[in-house]
Write an enzyme that holds these catalytic residues in place. Structure first.
Site, PDB file in Angstrom:
ATOM      1  N   GLU A   1      16.575   1.928  91.861  1.00 26.02           N
ATOM      2  CA  GLU A   1      17.488   2.665  92.763  1.00 26.02           C
ATOM      3  C   GLU A   1      18.509   3.338  91.864  1.00 26.02           C
ATOM      4  OE1 GLU A   1      17.287   3.103  95.899  1.00 26.02           O
ATOM      5  OE2 GLU A   1      15.983   1.519  96.661  1.00 26.02           O
TER       6      GLU A   1
ATOM      7  N   CYS B   1      26.183   5.907  95.459  1.00 32.37           N
ATOM      8  CA  CYS B   1      24.991   6.604  94.975  1.00 32.37           C
ATOM      9  C   CYS B   1      24.612   7.764  95.884  1.00 32.37           C
ATOM     10  CB  CYS B   1      23.829   5.640  94.821  1.00 32.37           C
ATOM     11  SG  CYS B   1      23.445   4.729  96.328  1.00 32.37           S
TER      12      CYS B   1
HETATM   13  P1  NAD Z   1      24.423   1.489  84.675  1.00 33.79           P
HETATM   14  O1  NAD Z   1      23.047   2.032  84.659  1.00 33.79           O
HETATM   15  O2  NAD Z   1      25.334   1.768  83.549  1.00 33.79           O
HETATM   16  O3  NAD Z   1      24.406  -0.111  84.814  1.00 33.79           O
HETATM   17  C1  NAD Z   1      23.704  -0.759  85.851  1.00 33.79           C
HETATM   18  C2  NAD Z   1      23.342  -2.159  85.401  1.00 33.79           C
HETATM   19  O4  NAD Z   1      22.397  -2.087  84.340  1.00 33.79           O
HETATM   20  C3  NAD Z   1      24.505  -2.989  84.864  1.00 33.79           C
HETATM   21  O5  NAD Z   1      24.353  -4.318  85.312  1.00 33.79           O
HETATM   22  C4  NAD Z   1      24.293  -2.907  83.364  1.00 33.79           C
HETATM   23  O6  NAD Z   1      24.873  -3.997  82.669  1.00 33.79           O
HETATM   24  C5  NAD Z   1      22.797  -2.939  83.283  1.00 33.79           C
HETATM   25  N1  NAD Z   1      22.215  -2.450  82.025  1.00 33.79           N
HETATM   26  C6  NAD Z   1      22.809  -1.759  81.024  1.00 33.79           C
HETATM   27  N2  NAD Z   1      21.908  -1.494  80.045  1.00 33.79           N
HETATM   28  C7  NAD Z   1      20.736  -2.025  80.437  1.00 33.79           C
HETATM   29  C8  NAD Z   1      19.424  -2.058  79.885  1.00 33.79           C
HETATM   30  N3  NAD Z   1      19.141  -1.487  78.716  1.00 33.79           N
HETATM   31  N4  NAD Z   1      18.447  -2.681  80.573  1.00 33.79           N
HETATM   32  C9  NAD Z   1      18.701  -3.245  81.776  1.00 33.79           C
HETATM   33  N5  NAD Z   1      19.914  -3.243  82.358  1.00 33.79           N
HETATM   34  C10 NAD Z   1      20.917  -2.632  81.698  1.00 33.79           C
HETATM   35  O7  NAD Z   1      25.016   1.999  86.072  1.00 33.79           O
HETATM   36  P2  NAD Z   1      26.512   1.879  86.596  1.00 33.79           P
HETATM   37  O8  NAD Z   1      27.329   2.870  85.828  1.00 33.79           O
HETATM   38  O9  NAD Z   1      26.897   0.447  86.631  1.00 33.79           O
HETATM   39  O10 NAD Z   1      26.345   2.367  88.106  1.00 33.79           O
HETATM   40  C11 NAD Z   1      26.494   3.687  88.535  1.00 33.79           C
HETATM   41  C12 NAD Z   1      25.144   4.348  88.777  1.00 33.79           C
HETATM   42  O11 NAD Z   1      24.383   3.570  89.702  1.00 33.79           O
HETATM   43  C13 NAD Z   1      25.267   5.713  89.415  1.00 33.79           C
HETATM   44  O12 NAD Z   1      24.368   6.600  88.783  1.00 33.79           O
HETATM   45  C14 NAD Z   1      24.843   5.488  90.852  1.00 33.79           C
HETATM   46  O13 NAD Z   1      24.359   6.628  91.513  1.00 33.79           O
HETATM   47  C15 NAD Z   1      23.810   4.428  90.688  1.00 33.79           C
HETATM   48  N6  NAD Z   1      23.598   3.713  91.948  1.00 33.79           N
HETATM   49  C16 NAD Z   1      22.418   3.883  92.643  1.00 33.79           C
HETATM   50  C17 NAD Z   1      22.220   3.256  93.870  1.00 33.79           C
HETATM   51  C18 NAD Z   1      20.963   3.434  94.666  1.00 33.79           C
HETATM   52  O14 NAD Z   1      20.720   2.668  95.591  1.00 33.79           O
HETATM   53  N7  NAD Z   1      20.125   4.423  94.354  1.00 33.79           N
HETATM   54  C19 NAD Z   1      23.223   2.437  94.388  1.00 33.79           C
HETATM   55  C20 NAD Z   1      24.408   2.284  93.653  1.00 33.79           C
HETATM   56  C21 NAD Z   1      24.580   2.924  92.440  1.00 33.79           C
END
Ligand code: NAD
Length: 470
Positions: free
Chosen positions: A240, A274
């Site tokens: 997502e 998101c």
């Molecule tokens: P991010 O991708 O930076 O982090 C998300 C999660 O991934 C965190 O827990 C982080 O620690 C972890 N992570 C970091 N590196 C990783 C790796 N190499 N492998 C696996 N996990 C790793 O995102 P963010 O900045 O926390 O969130 C914002 C983003 O999330 C925005 O782009 C938003 O649109 C998206 N989002 C999408 C939805 C949806 O349902 N489509 C919902 C909410 C947020």
């Protein structure tokens, strides 16, 4: 209050600790346990050990555990809400909405069952589809909705018989730790484990051979890394990811009626949603009036610490995101017009006033990129074909909305938008029984509904010849 990991049913100190910042002050207000890879591996081993007994329970038995977890969260609802506001920044009423929604999600998916389905039953054969759990699921969540987004994974995953590793974002780990504390006295050891990192254990999770599925919510960039890393063991993935959703205003609406709804769709949770409206398109004849009205709403909005009464817009959640949003506003100043009153608020913490930007070209960063903050570009269009082409000219495709006094016309236009969800005369509406997910680079797979529940299972066909073996 100590915020600890949950490993094999035990609340556990971390190998080190992590400072957590209150975005309304920019200062550290709590510290929590931070796991190392050995603790992650112990959690995965515990989840693997717990899987046979948990998956062997009847659905009714698992539902009873999940209901008790929902009751226990409800008993501490006020504590969850305040903690969520402190670590995430959102106004307390929006925190209430998130925690209330998370408890409701637990109950809803806890009760939803995927029964054995008969595909064919004839004189000669019976063909059935059984849905079996996958094993250990990793739920990796972002910082914008740390509780409800976890629950959209935890509730269906446990309900169908998987065990779980929950890993929150490092800037919002406390509510997940609190959930772990609540669950420690309710769920059998190993069924739910909470691992907190500093953005450094993601790869170890996604490549681990004993994780069967990664359910990830976060940015598109990280989602690509998850998919790459999961390929080595052909894990199931649900991604997502980010969005750059449009709100398209048609020429048959009243600006004063629609502007507040579109403003809310852009600015809830300080724009860190998101599927928030991230680009607003208005007919050229209505453009000036809509921009003025949106800017009036922006100036009237109360921006403050989420704990204060009547706040509509809290701080941006973390310093990196705050800097990114301010850089997008600066870039927009040179290419279009940032309307009066927008930009950073002169106080401690990561506050940005709701900002309306007009007259930008389509290739401006604020139009092309996901801003994920309280700043919104408003763009003029001339024809429906023109606006649809521009709406679809994006690598993203998560949501979007059409605003019209003629819902049938709205539906026709919605059919031409490339995204996972298109709303007509609403935005951000996500009932639990309706699948949600992205098109294009906004994601793979679905959450919610029966379709989302199925993603936490393996389909197995049982094909029976009715004649006895000779
Ligand atoms: P991010 O991708 O930076 O982090 C998300 C999660 O991934 C965190 O827990 C982080 O620690 C972890 N992570 C970091 N590196 C990783 C790796 N190499 N492998 C696996 N996990 C790793 O995102 P963010 O900045 O926390 O969130 C914002 C983003 O999330 C925005 O782009 C938003 O649109 C998206 N989002 C999408 C939805 C949806 O349902 N489509 C919902 C909410 C947020």
């Amino acid at each position: 209050m100590s915020y600890r990991l949950l490993i094999d049913g035990k609340l556990t100190d971390g190998a080190s600790t992590l400072d957590v910042i209150d975005p309304a002050t920019g200062k550290v207000f709590a510290s929590c346990a931070r796991a190392d890879e050995a603790q992650l591996n112990a959690a995965i081993a515990a989840a693997k050990k717990a899987f046979p007994a948990w998956s062997a329970l009847t659905h009714a038995q698992r539902k009873a555990y999940i209901d008790r977890l929902a009751d226990a969260m409800q008993a501490r609802q006020a504590e969850f809400c305040e903690l969520l506001t402190r670590e995430q920044g959102k106004p307390l009423d929006q925190a209430g909405f998130e925690i209330g929604g998370a408890i409701a999600a637990l109950r809803y998916f806890g009760a939803l069952e995927l029964p054995l389905e008969t595909i064919r039953d004839t004189a000669g054969e019976r063909i059935l589809e059984q849905r079996t759990p996958l094993g250990v699921v990793a739920a990796i969540t972002p910082w914008n909705f740390p509780v409800i987004l976890l629950m959209m994974k935890l509730a269906p995953a446990l309900s169908v018989g998987n065990t779980l590793i929950a890993k929150p974002a490092p800037s919002t780990p406390l509510t997940t730790a609190l959930l772990g504390e609540v669950a420690a006295t309710i769920l059998p050891p190993g069924v739910l484990n909470v691992i907190i990192d500093a953005n450094d254990l993601g790869a170890a999770i996604t490549r681990h051979p004993d994780i069967a599925k990664v359910s990830f919510t976060g940015s598109t960039g990280t989602g690509k890394r998850v998919m790459e890393s999961a390929a080595g063991t052909l894990k199931r993935v649900t991604l997502e990811l980010g969005g750059n959703d449009v709100a398209i205003i048609l020429d048959d609406i009243e600006v004063k009626d629609v502007a507040p709804k579109v403003f809310a769709a852009s600015m809830v949770n300080a724009g860190q949603v998101c599927m928030a409206a991230k680009r607003i398109y208005a007919p050229r004849a209505m453009y000036d009036a809509l921009c003025e009205e949106l800017n009036w709403l922006a100036r009237a909005a109360k921006v403050d610490n989420g704990l204060a009464a009547g706040v509509q817009i809290g701080p941006v959640q973390n310093k990196a995101q705050y800097d990114k949003v301010l850089a997008l506003i600066e870039d927009a100043r040179s290419k279009g017009k940032v309307m009066d009153g927008g930009g950073a608020v002169d106080r401690d913490g990561y506050f940005i006033a709701p900002t309306i930007v007009r007259d930008l070209p389509d290739d401006a960063r604020l139009v092309k990129e996901e801003q994920f903050g309280p700043v919104i570009p408003v763009l003029a269009y001339d024809t429906i074909d023109d606006v649809i082409a521009r709406a679809n000219d994006s690598e993203y495709g998560l949501g979007g909305s059409i605003w019209t006094s003629n819902p049938e016309r709205g539906q026709e236009i919605a059919m031409r938008i490339q995204s996972g969800t298109v709303w007509v005369n609403k935005h951000l509406d996500m009932p639990f029984d309706i699948p949600f997910g992205g098109a294009k680079q906004s994601g793979i797979g679905r959450e919610q509904g029966v379709e989302g529940m199925k993603e936490f299972t393996q389909s197995k066909i049982i094909n029976v010849a009715k004649n006895k073996a000779a």
